[in-house]
Design an enzyme around this catalytic site. Structure first.
Site, PDB file in Angstrom:
ATOM      1  N   GLU A  49       0.857  -1.520  -0.004  1.00  0.00           N
ATOM      2  CA  GLU A  49       0.050   0.104  -0.020  1.00  0.00           C
ATOM      3  C   GLU A  49       0.735   0.923  -0.001  1.00  0.00           C
ATOM      4  O   GLU A  49       1.762   1.434   0.974  1.00  0.00           O
ATOM      5  CB  GLU A  49      -0.945   0.051   1.210  1.00  0.00           C
ATOM      6  CG  GLU A  49      -1.929   1.212   1.317  1.00  0.00           C
ATOM      7  CD  GLU A  49      -2.754   1.136   2.768  1.00  0.00           C
ATOM      8  OE1 GLU A  49      -3.460   2.165   2.849  1.00  0.00           O
ATOM      9  OE2 GLU A  49      -2.792   0.097   3.437  1.00  0.00           O
ATOM     10  N   ASP A  60      -4.874   9.646   9.141  1.00  0.00           N
ATOM     11  CA  ASP A  60      -3.394   9.427   9.553  1.00  0.00           C
ATOM     12  C   ASP A  60      -3.088   9.887  10.849  1.00  0.00           C
ATOM     13  O   ASP A  60      -3.512  10.791  11.441  1.00  0.00           O
ATOM     14  CB  ASP A  60      -2.611  10.115   8.372  1.00  0.00           C
ATOM     15  CG  ASP A  60      -2.736   9.649   7.159  1.00  0.00           C
ATOM     16  OD1 ASP A  60      -3.544   8.619   6.884  1.00  0.00           O
ATOM     17  OD2 ASP A  60      -2.451  10.477   6.202  1.00  0.00           O
TER      18      ASP A  60
END
Length: 257
Positions: A49, A60
């Site tokens: 990924e 995030d």
């Protein structure tokens, strides 16, 4: 069936642990991207990924945010990443994780067309709701690129079968409420949640967010097909600990923890 779905289903049916490491593309400079992909491939990654740096990430945690800022400081953009990927040959399927804004700015048609010249076989777009996926799915219909769904802990149980049926590649099961990061404590009900998703999905279910130890891998393999590991990999690479990255992945995919 998309190529990524086929490849990962074969691993699942062979009872192999599916391990997808996440890296922030360009965090160490785009000139290192090919070396990082090669390292992860040699270690046995099932797919890789690739995070796309973005100024306003919503999913995030601090480690990946810092890596994204490093990439932005290196002048890394989605277009530069894709141009670099066109030059990289790898046997490992690549999956891009990006927010919708960079794709929109790139141009949806151009984005899908250019990805066709790379080994990118999957897309994860956390801020693209299921109800709005038709902005992109018609363009992906005749491509090899899978649009990978995310299923959260808060996703209503009756909605999960609909999400997994429409998805391709694998099902990304978000294992925490919140952002990415290491050192997470998981809810006791998580294993039942993962097992339910896998029971209604004909694609592999992978647990992600906070997966950072051998104990996590062993635990999640009891209820789903594998794991996605981001912050731990990003941290080790930022510290120059490639050997630790390799040994962690090798042990996970060989079930030797």
């Amino acid at each position: 069936m998309k190529p990524l779905t086929k490849q990962l289903k074969e691993k699942q049916e062979a009872n192999e642990t599916i391990f997808v490491p996440y890296i922030m593309a360009g965090a160490q400079g785009l000139d290192q991207l090919a070396n990082e992909i090669q390292l992860l491939t040699e270690a046995g990654a099932s797919a890789i990924e690739l995070g796309i740096p973005f100024s306003d990430p919503v999913a995030d945690g601090p480690i990946i945010q810092e890596a994204g800022l490093n990439a932005l400081n290196h002048g890394v953009t989605l277009k530069k990443i894709i141009q670099q990927l066109k030059q990289i040959e790898t046997s490992t399927p690549l999956v891009i994780m990006t927010y919708f804004n960079p794709i929109f700015n790139y141009g949806l048609d151009s984005f899908v067309t250019d990805l066709g010249e790379t080994n990118v076989l999957g897309l994860i777009i956390p801020d693209l709701p299921y109800e709005h996926q038709d902005l992109l799915t018609p363009l992906l219909k005749n491509s090899d690129i899978a649009l990978i769904p995310l299923v959260a802990l808060t996703t209503p149980k009756e909605r999960i079968p609909e999400l997994v049926k429409a998805g391709e590649g694998f099902i990304y099961a978000v294992a925490v409420n919140g952002v990415t990061g290491t050192g997470r404590n998981y809810q006791e009900s998580l294993d039942e949640h993962l097992a339910y998703i896998q029971s209604v999905s004909d694609k592999p279910v992978l647990a992600g967010f906070g997966v950072s130890s051998k104990e996590h891998v062993v635990r999640f393999r009891k209820s789903c097909a594998g794991v996605i590991v981001g912050s731990k990999i990003v941290q080790l690479l930022s510290e120059g600990k490639q050997k630790e990255v390799r040994s962690f992945i090798e042990a996970a995919v060989s079930n030797s923890f």
